[in-house]
Design a protein around this motif. Structure first.
Motif, PDB file in Angstrom:
ATOM      1  N   PHE A 168      -5.556  -3.364   1.330  1.00  0.00           N
ATOM      2  CA  PHE A 168      -4.437  -3.907   0.565  1.00  0.00           C
ATOM      3  C   PHE A 168      -3.178  -3.846   1.404  1.00  0.00           C
ATOM      4  O   PHE A 168      -2.900  -2.838   2.052  1.00  0.00           O
ATOM      5  CB  PHE A 168      -4.253  -3.127  -0.743  1.00  0.00           C
ATOM      6  CG  PHE A 168      -5.193  -3.559  -1.830  1.00  0.00           C
ATOM      7  CD1 PHE A 168      -4.866  -4.627  -2.669  1.00  0.00           C
ATOM      8  CD2 PHE A 168      -6.409  -2.933  -2.015  1.00  0.00           C
ATOM      9  CE1 PHE A 168      -5.736  -5.043  -3.671  1.00  0.00           C
ATOM     10  CE2 PHE A 168      -7.278  -3.338  -3.010  1.00  0.00           C
ATOM     11  CZ  PHE A 168      -6.930  -4.398  -3.839  1.00  0.00           C
ATOM     12  N   LYS A 198       1.080  -4.876   1.283  1.00  0.00           N
ATOM     13  CA  LYS A 198       2.231  -5.272   0.457  1.00  0.00           C
ATOM     14  C   LYS A 198       2.730  -6.621   0.965  1.00  0.00           C
ATOM     15  O   LYS A 198       3.088  -6.762   2.132  1.00  0.00           O
ATOM     16  CB  LYS A 198       3.326  -4.219   0.568  1.00  0.00           C
ATOM     17  CG  LYS A 198       4.576  -4.592  -0.168  1.00  0.00           C
ATOM     18  CD  LYS A 198       5.665  -3.574   0.072  1.00  0.00           C
ATOM     19  CE  LYS A 198       6.996  -4.276  -0.012  1.00  0.00           C
ATOM     20  NZ  LYS A 198       8.097  -3.435   0.410  1.00  0.00           N
ATOM     21  N   GLU A 247      -1.010 -11.737 -15.076  1.00  0.00           N
ATOM     22  CA  GLU A 247      -1.893 -11.725 -13.917  1.00  0.00           C
ATOM     23  C   GLU A 247      -1.149 -12.226 -12.682  1.00  0.00           C
ATOM     24  O   GLU A 247      -0.336 -13.134 -12.758  1.00  0.00           O
ATOM     25  CB  GLU A 247      -3.085 -12.645 -14.216  1.00  0.00           C
ATOM     26  CG  GLU A 247      -4.123 -12.709 -13.150  1.00  0.00           C
ATOM     27  CD  GLU A 247      -5.254 -13.668 -13.532  1.00  0.00           C
ATOM     28  OE1 GLU A 247      -6.177 -13.793 -12.722  1.00  0.00           O
ATOM     29  OE2 GLU A 247      -5.206 -14.294 -14.614  1.00  0.00           O
ATOM     30  N   LYS A 306      -8.002 -10.387  -4.115  1.00  0.00           N
ATOM     31  CA  LYS A 306      -7.701  -9.384  -5.134  1.00  0.00           C
ATOM     32  C   LYS A 306      -6.263  -8.940  -4.971  1.00  0.00           C
ATOM     33  O   LYS A 306      -5.748  -8.837  -3.849  1.00  0.00           O
ATOM     34  CB  LYS A 306      -8.621  -8.174  -4.989  1.00  0.00           C
ATOM     35  CG  LYS A 306     -10.044  -8.451  -5.343  1.00  0.00           C
ATOM     36  CD  LYS A 306     -10.868  -7.175  -5.203  1.00  0.00           C
ATOM     37  CE  LYS A 306     -12.324  -7.462  -5.490  1.00  0.00           C
ATOM     38  NZ  LYS A 306     -13.161  -6.273  -5.285  1.00  0.00           N
ATOM     39  N   THR A 307      -5.617  -8.666  -6.097  1.00  0.00           N
ATOM     40  CA  THR A 307      -4.234  -8.173  -6.070  1.00  0.00           C
ATOM     41  C   THR A 307      -4.143  -6.892  -6.885  1.00  0.00           C
ATOM     42  O   THR A 307      -4.994  -6.607  -7.726  1.00  0.00           O
ATOM     43  CB  THR A 307      -3.259  -9.206  -6.675  1.00  0.00           C
ATOM     44  OG1 THR A 307      -3.590  -9.429  -8.040  1.00  0.00           O
ATOM     45  CG2 THR A 307      -3.289 -10.521  -5.909  1.00  0.00           C
ATOM     46  N   ARG A 308      -3.090  -6.147  -6.613  1.00  0.00           N
ATOM     47  CA  ARG A 308      -2.757  -4.980  -7.428  1.00  0.00           C
ATOM     48  C   ARG A 308      -1.257  -4.777  -7.363  1.00  0.00           C
ATOM     49  O   ARG A 308      -0.589  -5.233  -6.422  1.00  0.00           O
ATOM     50  CB  ARG A 308      -3.520  -3.731  -6.989  1.00  0.00           C
ATOM     51  CG  ARG A 308      -3.095  -3.176  -5.645  1.00  0.00           C
ATOM     52  CD  ARG A 308      -3.907  -1.961  -5.263  1.00  0.00           C
ATOM     53  NE  ARG A 308      -3.455  -1.403  -3.989  1.00  0.00           N
ATOM     54  CZ  ARG A 308      -4.121  -0.498  -3.305  1.00  0.00           C
ATOM     55  NH1 ARG A 308      -5.288  -0.036  -3.736  1.00  0.00           N
ATOM     56  NH2 ARG A 308      -3.636  -0.037  -2.164  1.00  0.00           N
ATOM     57  N   ILE A 309      -0.750  -4.108  -8.388  1.00  0.00           N
ATOM     58  CA  ILE A 309       0.678  -3.806  -8.454  1.00  0.00           C
ATOM     59  C   ILE A 309       0.844  -2.305  -8.295  1.00  0.00           C
ATOM     60  O   ILE A 309       0.207  -1.523  -8.999  1.00  0.00           O
ATOM     61  CB  ILE A 309       1.271  -4.293  -9.785  1.00  0.00           C
ATOM     62  CG1 ILE A 309       1.109  -5.813  -9.882  1.00  0.00           C
ATOM     63  CG2 ILE A 309       2.738  -3.887  -9.905  1.00  0.00           C
ATOM     64  CD1 ILE A 309       1.404  -6.382 -11.247  1.00  0.00           C
ATOM     65  N   VAL A 310       1.694  -1.931  -7.354  1.00  0.00           N
ATOM     66  CA  VAL A 310       2.009  -0.525  -7.111  1.00  0.00           C
ATOM     67  C   VAL A 310       3.525  -0.394  -7.229  1.00  0.00           C
ATOM     68  O   VAL A 310       4.257  -0.834  -6.344  1.00  0.00           O
ATOM     69  CB  VAL A 310       1.515  -0.063  -5.719  1.00  0.00           C
ATOM     70  CG1 VAL A 310       1.887   1.392  -5.479  1.00  0.00           C
ATOM     71  CG2 VAL A 310       0.011  -0.272  -5.579  1.00  0.00           C
ATOM     72  N   GLU A 337       0.496  -6.018  -3.943  1.00  0.00           N
ATOM     73  CA  GLU A 337      -0.376  -5.825  -2.792  1.00  0.00           C
ATOM     74  C   GLU A 337      -1.584  -6.743  -2.919  1.00  0.00           C
ATOM     75  O   GLU A 337      -2.095  -6.967  -4.021  1.00  0.00           O
ATOM     76  CB  GLU A 337      -0.820  -4.364  -2.702  1.00  0.00           C
ATOM     77  CG  GLU A 337       0.342  -3.426  -2.437  1.00  0.00           C
ATOM     78  CD  GLU A 337      -0.087  -1.985  -2.267  1.00  0.00           C
ATOM     79  OE1 GLU A 337      -1.273  -1.650  -2.550  1.00  0.00           O
ATOM     80  OE2 GLU A 337       0.750  -1.179  -1.837  1.00  0.00           O
ATOM     81  N   GLU A 371      -5.448  -7.739  -1.138  1.00  0.00           N
ATOM     82  CA  GLU A 371      -6.520  -7.262  -0.268  1.00  0.00           C
ATOM     83  C   GLU A 371      -6.891  -8.365   0.728  1.00  0.00           C
ATOM     84  O   GLU A 371      -7.388  -9.422   0.344  1.00  0.00           O
ATOM     85  CB  GLU A 371      -7.744  -6.880  -1.103  1.00  0.00           C
ATOM     86  CG  GLU A 371      -8.837  -6.240  -0.261  1.00  0.00           C
ATOM     87  CD  GLU A 371     -10.034  -5.830  -1.085  1.00  0.00           C
ATOM     88  OE1 GLU A 371     -10.637  -4.804  -0.750  1.00  0.00           O
ATOM     89  OE2 GLU A 371     -10.370  -6.535  -2.062  1.00  0.00           O
TER      90      GLU A 371
END
Length: 104
Positions: free
Chosen positions: A4, A6, A36, A90-94, A99, A101
């Motif tokens: 991942f 940023k 999303e 794929k994404t994610r929130i931190v 972020e 992948e």
């Protein structure tokens, strides 16, 4: 699996608009669809041209050159002239960071 990275802040992304992030090896289109975050390669699989400048119609992006259409959630090609799916990530929130992948 990739790592991942940023690529944006949540505040950079708007519903119905594509934000383009560049890494050393990738150009990635990012957008909000409700709660999303969608991330996809900024290239049309038909001719390799940038696709993020195309019209975004819900979860479908239309290539500005030859009007190929792709679902940005799944990457599925929806109409010719493209026949190959669009890479999606794929994404994610931190915190406030978005972020994605990616594989280098």
């Amino acid at each position: 699996m990739g790592e991942f990275q940023k690529l944006a802040k949540l505040s950079d992304l708007q519903e119905g608009k594509v934000f383009v992030a560049e890494t050393r090896y990738h150009k990635v289109g990012l957008t909000k669809l409700g709660n999303e975050i969608c991330a996809f390669a900024d290239l049309c699989t038909h001719d390799g041209e940038e696709i993020a400048e195309g019209d975004l119609e819900g979860d479908v992006i239309v290539c500005p050159r030859h009007s190929a259409k792709f679902n940005i959630r799944t990457g599925k090609v929806l109409c010719m002239p493209a026949v190959e799916d669009l890479p999606v990530y794929k994404t994610r929130i931190v915190g406030d960071d978005v972020e994605v992948e990616l594989e280098d």
